[in-house]
Design a protein around this motif. Structure first.
Motif, short mmCIF file in Angstrom:
data_model
loop_
_atom_site.label_atom_id
_atom_site.label_comp_id
_atom_site.label_asym_id
_atom_site.label_seq_id
_atom_site.Cartn_x
_atom_site.Cartn_y
_atom_site.Cartn_z
N VAL A 138 -15.90 -2.85 8.07
CA VAL A 138 -14.60 -2.22 8.33
C VAL A 138 -13.51 -2.91 7.51
CG1 VAL A 138 -12.85 -1.79 10.09
CG2 VAL A 138 -15.24 -1.33 10.59
N LEU A 139 -13.52 -4.24 7.50
CA LEU A 139 -12.49 -4.95 6.73
C LEU A 139 -12.56 -4.61 5.24
CD1 LEU A 139 -12.57 -8.43 8.48
CD2 LEU A 139 -10.62 -6.89 8.37
N TYR A 140 -13.76 -4.55 4.70
CA TYR A 140 -13.93 -4.30 3.27
C TYR A 140 -13.79 -2.81 2.92
CZ TYR A 140 -15.86 -4.51 -1.44
OH TYR A 140 -16.03 -4.40 -2.80
N ALA A 141 -14.58 -1.98 3.57
CA ALA A 141 -14.67 -0.57 3.19
C ALA A 141 -13.52 0.28 3.72
CB ALA A 141 -16.01 0.02 3.66
N VAL A 142 -12.99 -0.07 4.88
CA VAL A 142 -11.95 0.75 5.47
C VAL A 142 -10.56 0.15 5.22
CG1 VAL A 142 -11.08 1.76 7.62
CG2 VAL A 142 -13.55 1.58 7.25
N GLU A 143 -10.41 -1.14 5.51
CA GLU A 143 -9.10 -1.79 5.39
C GLU A 143 -8.78 -2.26 3.98
OE1 GLU A 143 -6.92 -1.78 7.80
OE2 GLU A 143 -8.26 -1.10 9.40
N GLY A 144 -9.80 -2.43 3.14
CA GLY A 144 -9.56 -2.81 1.75
C GLY A 144 -9.40 -4.30 1.49
N TYR A 145 -9.86 -5.13 2.42
CA TYR A 145 -9.81 -6.57 2.18
C TYR A 145 -10.85 -6.97 1.14
CZ TYR A 145 -6.79 -7.44 6.23
OH TYR A 145 -5.74 -7.48 7.10
N LYS A 146 -10.60 -8.05 0.45
CA LYS A 146 -11.54 -8.61 -0.54
C LYS A 146 -12.46 -9.60 0.17
CE LYS A 146 -9.18 -7.15 -4.38
NZ LYS A 146 -8.99 -5.79 -3.99
N HIS A 147 -13.60 -9.87 -0.43
CA HIS A 147 -14.57 -10.78 0.19
C HIS A 147 -13.98 -12.18 0.40
CE1 HIS A 147 -17.97 -8.15 0.49
NE2 HIS A 147 -17.83 -7.77 -0.76
N ASN A 148 -13.16 -12.65 -0.54
CA ASN A 148 -12.58 -13.99 -0.34
C ASN A 148 -11.63 -14.01 0.85
OD1 ASN A 148 -10.57 -12.52 -1.65
ND2 ASN A 148 -9.89 -14.23 -2.89
N GLU A 149 -10.92 -12.91 1.10
CA GLU A 149 -10.03 -12.83 2.26
C GLU A 149 -10.82 -12.79 3.57
OE1 GLU A 149 -6.27 -10.27 0.53
OE2 GLU A 149 -8.18 -9.20 0.81
N ILE A 150 -11.89 -12.01 3.55
CA ILE A 150 -12.75 -11.91 4.74
C ILE A 150 -13.38 -13.26 5.04
CG2 ILE A 150 -14.83 -10.83 5.69
CD1 ILE A 150 -14.11 -8.34 3.89
N ALA A 151 -13.84 -13.93 4.00
CA ALA A 151 -14.46 -15.24 4.17
C ALA A 151 -13.48 -16.23 4.82
CB ALA A 151 -14.95 -15.77 2.82
N LYS A 152 -12.23 -16.21 4.38
CA LYS A 152 -11.22 -17.10 4.97
C LYS A 152 -10.96 -16.76 6.43
CE LYS A 152 -8.79 -18.16 0.69
NZ LYS A 152 -7.59 -17.90 -0.11
N MET A 153 -10.91 -15.46 6.75
CA MET A 153 -10.65 -15.04 8.13
C MET A 153 -11.68 -15.60 9.10
SD MET A 153 -9.79 -11.05 8.04
CE MET A 153 -8.32 -10.37 7.34
N PHE A 154 -12.94 -15.62 8.66
CA PHE A 154 -14.03 -15.98 9.57
C PHE A 154 -14.61 -17.36 9.31
CE2 PHE A 154 -14.26 -11.27 9.53
CZ PHE A 154 -13.93 -11.07 10.85
N GLY A 155 -14.13 -18.03 8.27
CA GLY A 155 -14.67 -19.35 7.96
C GLY A 155 -16.11 -19.27 7.48
N ILE A 156 -16.39 -18.26 6.68
CA ILE A 156 -17.73 -18.08 6.11
C ILE A 156 -17.60 -18.07 4.59
CG2 ILE A 156 -18.64 -16.80 8.10
CD1 ILE A 156 -18.13 -14.18 6.56
#
Length: 189
Positions: A138-156
């Motif tokens: 959802v974050l990537y495909a729907v909301e348009g976040y980048k993988h580096n942003e998602i990684a920071k959000m979740f600490g992955i």
């Protein structure tokens, strides 16, 4: 008697809402609540919890309205708060699990699947994904976040984010193919 709609201008509504004008806050809520419930619903499959998260999100919106700088869209600012509230809720509930990384994957693995599913059916398919897959998808495909942003959000790591997306797409593709076979009579229920 002709009814005149007050605070038609969104900037004026925001200004009034910042000054704790309840009618302006209500109008902003009425305008954005359906869209924001949809945002929360993408992350949280239980509608009751999604509504609770949305309401908490609006509370944060109104408490922090003075921090809105009018540099971007108001809707985008509210949406970001709703996404963060949804993620916080899932963290609190310890519902976010990420599986191990897949070392080899390709972006081309997502084939366009010909389907005639309704929005509600697609949401159900997304809801059926494991939590980690769903969040990244959802974050990537729907909301348009980048993988580096998602990684920071979740600490992955970024590669874990990419892996979750790959697995989510693969699982959705399998579910869509199965649904199409059921719809076309190739599989009996």
């Amino acid at each position: 008697m002709k009814v005149i709609q007050f605070y038609r201008n969104e900037a004026l509504l925001i200004k009034k809402a910042t000054k704790q004008h309840r009618d302006a806050q209500h109008q902003l809520y009425e305008k954005y609540a359906p869209k924001m419930l949809s945002v929360c619903r993408r992350y949280i499959s239980d509608i009751h919890f999604a509504e609770e998260v949305m309401l908490n999100g609006f509370l944060k919106v109104f408490l922090n309205l003075k921090n809105f700088k009018s540099e971007g869209s108001f809707e985008g600012w509210v949406r970001k708060i709703m996404v963060n509230e949804s993620i916080s809720f899932l963290r609190k509930e310890k519902q976010i699990l990420f599986t191990e990384e897949v070392k080899s994957y390709t972006e081309e693995s997502w084939n366009n699947v010909n389907t005639e599913l309704e929005v509600e059916q697609i949401q159900e398919l997304i809801d059926s994904l494991p939590e980690g897959y769903r969040m990244v998808f959802v974050l990537y495909a729907v909301e348009g976040y980048k993988h580096n942003e998602i990684a920071k959000m979740f600490g992955i790591s970024e590669s874990t984010s990419k892996s979750q997306l790959f697995k989510a797409r693969k699982m959705l593709q399998q579910k869509l193919n199965q649904q199409n076979r059921i719809n076309n009579g190739a599989i009996e229920i």
